[in-house]
Design a protein around this motif. Sequence first.
Motif, PDB file in Angstrom:
ATOM      1  N   CYS A   1      -7.140  -1.802  -2.880  1.00 48.72           N
ATOM      2  CA  CYS A   1      -6.485  -1.992  -1.776  1.00 48.72           C
ATOM      3  C   CYS A   1      -6.912  -3.289  -0.895  1.00 48.72           C
ATOM      4  O   CYS A   1      -8.244  -2.929  -0.488  1.00 48.72           O
TER       5      CYS A   1
ATOM      6  N   SER B   1      -8.315   3.182   0.668  1.00 47.14           N
ATOM      7  CA  SER B   1      -8.043   2.163   1.605  1.00 47.14           C
ATOM      8  C   SER B   1      -9.204   1.364   2.106  1.00 47.14           C
ATOM      9  O   SER B   1      -9.271   0.446   2.712  1.00 47.14           O
TER      10      SER B   1
ATOM     11  N   TRP C   1      -1.516  -3.162  -2.279  1.00 48.41           N
ATOM     12  CA  TRP C   1      -2.326  -2.858  -3.446  1.00 48.41           C
ATOM     13  C   TRP C   1      -2.263  -3.897  -4.496  1.00 48.41           C
ATOM     14  O   TRP C   1      -1.130  -4.458  -4.780  1.00 48.41           O
TER      15      TRP C   1
ATOM     16  N   LYS D   1       0.719  -1.199  -0.142  1.00 44.09           N
ATOM     17  CA  LYS D   1      -0.038   0.156   0.081  1.00 44.09           C
ATOM     18  C   LYS D   1       0.896   1.237   0.021  1.00 44.09           C
ATOM     19  O   LYS D   1       2.050   1.365   0.698  1.00 44.09           O
TER      20      LYS D   1
END
Length: 226
Positions: free
Chosen positions: A118, A102, A133, A87
Motif C-alpha cells: 500500500c 496500510s 495498492w 486501496k
Amino acid sequence: MIAALYVETDGAYFNLAGIDPWDIRRDARTYPGPWPVVAHPPCQRWGRYWHGAPRKPHQFRLGTDEGCFASALTAVRNFGGVIEHPKDSHAWRYFGLATPPSSGGWVKADAFGGWTCCVWQGHYGHFAGKATWLYVVTMGSDGFLFDDPILPELTWGPSDSGPTQEMVERYGYEKARRVGRMALVGGKDKTRIRNSTPPEFRDLPISMARSASPKNSFSQPAKESK
C-alpha cells in the motif's frame, strides 16, 4: 519495452520511449505479450460503490468489469509487471490476494510469486493523497519467478491529504477538513484530477516492470532438449 494496459488515451503513458500504451481502443484484454506490463484495470466495480451510486445502490454486481482485472492478473503472472488499484479494492479479496498493511511494506500476495503493498501517491505529487495498492510479479531472464525479488523501498504511510490553505480560507477549517480535498474540486476537472497519475508515481511501476523478463513467460512452450 513495457506494455501499459488500460491507460487513458493520450494520458501519462503516451509518448514515452519504450512504452507501448493500450487504451480503450486497443482492448488490453487481448494483450498477447511478450513484454512485462503496467496495468491499470478499471476500478469502478471493485471500489466502495461497486454496486452503484449511493442514491441508486445495487445496480451492479461486484466485479462486473468485463474481465479486465482477471486479464490484467493473467498478464502480470505470465509476463511480469505491476497492477495498480485503489486501496481497499475488493479485487484483492475476490482473487485471493493478501491485503497489504496500510503502514506500508511489501508482503507476499499469493502462491504465484506476487507481492503487494500500500502506497500513497501524495508522496509522489498527487493532489489528494490517493492511497493505492500495487501487485507485482518479477521474473528472471529465464522466465522463472524470483523467490526473493528485490523490490523498491517506497515512501510508506499516509501522505498529507488535508485541506489546503486556500480551502481553509474559502470554506473554514472544519468544513474543509470534513469533506476533503477532492470534494472541494468542482466541475469536470474533479474526475480528471482524482484519476490522474503524477509522472513521479507513474515512473515507479515502470521501473518495477523493467525488472521483469522482457520476452520469457510461463505461457511459452518449453524448448526441446537437443
